[in-house]
Design an enzyme around this catalytic site. Structure first.
Site, PDB file in Angstrom:
ATOM      1  CG  HIS A   1     -57.420  69.743  70.523  1.00 43.45           C
ATOM      2  ND1 HIS A   1     -58.131  68.890  69.865  1.00 43.45           N
ATOM      3  CD2 HIS A   1     -56.704  70.801  69.921  1.00 43.45           C
ATOM      4  CE1 HIS A   1     -57.738  69.583  68.334  1.00 43.45           C
ATOM      5  NE2 HIS A   1     -56.770  70.684  68.524  1.00 43.45           N
TER       6      HIS A   1
ATOM      7  CB  SER B   1     -70.827  66.671 100.299  1.00 45.39           C
ATOM      8  OG  SER B   1     -70.760  65.459 100.576  1.00 45.39           O
TER       9      SER B   1
ATOM     10  CE  LYS C   1     -66.234  66.310  96.650  1.00 47.66           C
ATOM     11  NZ  LYS C   1     -67.325  66.614  95.640  1.00 47.66           N
TER      12      LYS C   1
ATOM     13  CD  GLU D   1     -71.762  70.527  89.558  1.00 46.67           C
ATOM     14  OE1 GLU D   1     -72.900  69.845  90.200  1.00 46.67           O
ATOM     15  OE2 GLU D   1     -70.857  70.236  89.851  1.00 46.67           O
TER      16      GLU D   1
END
Ligand code: ARG
Length: 465
Positions: free
Chosen positions: A162, A283, A289, A296
Site C-alpha cells: 500500500h 526543464s 530540474k 516515464e
C-alpha cells in the site's frame, strides 16, 4: 494495383474500372509489409521448388522464377527496388517485378497459392525470428538486473505494501523479483513458438487445392514442424498474432511497474535512488530540474502496447471466417509492438546501468513506520510460546507506546517494553535490528542474503546456458 505484362491489374479482365486512386493509396499495406520481403522471397522459392518437384511446373520455369526472385532480393537489399504504392502489398510488388524481369512465366508462381496463405507464411516466419530476438533482449536485460542485484544483496530498504513501509527487504531481492517477471515473459515467448511452427502454406484461399502439392515438403524446407490441419481455420487464424501482442503487453506492464517504482523512488520525497545524468532530461524553465523522462517513456509505452493488443482483439471479434481486409492491419500492430518493446528494453537497460541506490536514505527510511513489528510478533511467539494473535496484539501495544512517546520502535528502552508484558526477554532488542529482520527470512523465496545469493547463482547459470 499489380499489373501484368499488358500493364493491366491482375484482376483487370474482370474488373473494368480502376480502383479509386485514393483507395489504392489508403488501402495499400506496402509501406508496412515491405518488411516481409525476405520471408516472402524465401517462401516463394520453396513454393516453386515444391511445384517443380510435384511436376506441377517444369524445371526451366522453376529456375527462371528463382533467378528472378533472387534478383529482386538483391535489388531490395541494394535499395534499387522501386516500392510503388500502386501495388497493394509486398506480395503483389514482388510478383509485378517478376513479370517485368521474366515475362509471362512469372504467372506460374501463383499456382496453388493465394495471398491468404502467402501472407500468413511470411508473417509466421518473421515472427519466429522476432520472437527469438525479443528473448535475446530479455536475456541481456536480465543479465544486467542480476549484476545489479549481486551488488545490492546487503543493501537494505523498506519493502512496501500500500506504499506504506511494511517490512525491511534487501534491494537485491527486490531486483530479483523482476528477474522472475522477465523469466515468465521469456516463457510466454517461448511457448508462442509452438503455434508459429505450424506451416500455413498450401491452404491457399481457404479450402486447399486440387493440385497435388506437398505441404510436408514446404514444411521441412521452411523449417516448420508440421502443416496446419484445417484450411479455413488457417486463413482466419490470428491467434499467433494475439499471443505475440499479449506477451509483449505483459512484458511492457512489468517494465511499466518498475518504471513507476523508480519514478517514485527518484522523487524528492522518497529520494531512495538517484538517476545519473544520462537518463534524465531538463526543464525549459526550471533550471534545477532533472526529470526521469526515460522512465516515464517506459510507463507510457505500455499503454500503447496494451492498446495494440486490444486493437487486434477488437478486429477479430465478430469477424466471420475466413479472410477479410480487416486482417491486413495485423502487421502494423505486430511490427509496431515489436519495435516498441525493443526500444523499451533498450531504455530499461540504460536505466538499470545508470542509477545509484541512495543507501543512506534507504537505511534511514527502513527505521520509519515501525517496520520490524512483524519480526517482534514472530519473536514473541517463539520466545514465549504465545499464539500469534496474542503476540500480534502485544506488538501493537508496543507500537502504540512508541508512537505515544514519539520514538522509533528501536528507540524504546527494555524497561518501556516490559511495561506491556513483563515476560518479554531482552533478546527482543536484537530483533529490532533491520539487518537481522532481513536476514532471518530464510524461508524458500524469502529475502535472506543466502537465499538471494542462491537465486542469483541459479539464474546466472540458466541465462548463460
Ligand atoms: N495485403 C493483404 C494482407 O496483408 C494480403 C492478403 C490479401 N488477400 C486477399 N484475399 N485480398 O492482409
Amino acid at each position: 494495383m499489380s499489373k501484368n505484362k499488358n500493364n493491366k491489374p491482375v484482376w483487370g479482365t474482370r474488373i473494368n474500372q480502376k480502383t479509386t486512386s485514393s483507395f489504392q493509396k489508403i488501402g495499400s499495406s506496402l509501406k508496412i509489409d515491405k518488411r516481409l520481403f525476405k520471408e516472402d522471397i524465401s517462401a516463394s522459392i520453396v513454393h516453386v521448388e515444391m511445384l517443380a518437384k510435384q511436376k506441377i511446373i517444369n524445371i526451366s520455369i522453376k529456375n527462371k522464377i528463382i533467378w528472378g526472385l533472387n534478383k529482386i532480393l538483391n535489388e531490395i537489399l541494394k535499395k534499387k527496388f522501386f516500392f510503388n504504392d500502386k501495388n497493394e502489398d509486398i506480395h503483389m510488388s514482388i510478383e509485378q517485378r517478376l513479370f517485368e524481369l521474366i515475362g509471362e512465366d512469372a504467372g506460374f508462381i501463383h499456382t496453388a497459392r493465394s495471398r491468404n496463405d502467402q501472407v500468413l507464411t511470411d508473417l509466421k516466419l518473421w515472427l519466429r525470428n522476432s520472437t527469438s530476438e525479443v528473448i535475446n533482449d530479455l536475456n541481456k536485460t536480465m543479465k544486467l538486473y542480476l549484476k545489479c542485484a549481486e551488488k545490492n544483496i546487503n543493501t537494505i530498504m523498506p519493502g512496501f505494501t500500500h506504499l506504506k513501509n511494511a517490512q525491511p527487504i534487501s534491494f537485491g531481492h527486490y531486483l530479483m523479483a523482476y528477474i522472475e517477471m522477465f523469466s515468465r515473459d521469456k516463457k510466454k515467448f517461448q511457448n508462442n513458438l509452438d503455434n508459429l511452427m505450424e506451416n500455413p502454406l498450401g491452404v491457399v484461399a481457404l479450402s486447399g487445392t486440387s493440385f497435388n502439392i506437398d505441404r510436408f515438403y514446404t514444411t521441412r524446407k521452411l523449417k516448420f514442424e508440421k502443416p496446419t490441419k484445417n484450411s479455413i481455420d488457417t486463413v482466419a487464424d490470428r491467434d499467433f498474432v494475439l499471443d505475440f501482442l499479449f506477451a509483449i503487453s505483459v512484458c511492457s506492464i512489468h517494465i511499466s511497474r518498475f518504471a513507476e517504482e523508480f519514478i517514485i523512488w527518484n522523487s524528492d520525497a522518497f529520494n531512495l535512488i538517484q538517476l545519473n545524468d544520462k537518463v534524465v532530461t531538463g526543464s525549459s524553465i526550471m533550471p534545477q530540474k532533472k526529470n526521469p523522462d526515460p522512465l516515464e517513456y517506459l510507463r507510457g509505452k505500455s499503454g500503447f502496447l496494451v492498446g495494440n493488443l486490444f486493437s487486434m482483439l477488437t478486429i477479430l471479434k465478430g469477424l466471420p471466417l475466413s479472410y477479410f481486409k480487416d486482417l491486413q492491419d495485423d502487421k502494423e500492430l505486430v511490427f509496431n509492438s515489436y519495435d516498441q518493446i525493443k526500444n523499451c528494453l533498450k531504455v530499461l537497460r540504460e536505466v538499470i546501468t545508470n542509477f545509484t541506490p541512495n543507501k543512506k536514505r534507504m537505511t534511514e527510511l527502513s527505521h520509519v513506520g515501525y517496520i520490524t513489528s512483524t519480526d517482534i510478533a514472530d519473536f514473541i511467539v517463539k520466545d514465549l510460546n504465545y499464539p500469534f494473535r496474542k503476540a500480534y496484539s502485544i506488538t501493537a501495544k508496543i507500537v502504540n507506546l512508541a508512537e505515544k512517546k514519539g520514538k522509533k520502535i528501536n528507540e524504546l528502552t527494555f524497561e518501556e517494553i516490559k511495561t506491556i508484558d513483563k515476560k518479554i526477554s531482552v533478546k527482543i532488542l536484537d530483533i529490532m535490528n533491520i539487518k537481522n529482520a532481513v536476514n532471518t527470512k530464510k524461508s524458500y523465496g524469502g529475502t535472506s542474503f543466502d537465499n538471494i545469493k542462491k537465486m542469483i547463482k541459479k539464474y546466472k547459470k540458466e541465462i548463460n546456458d
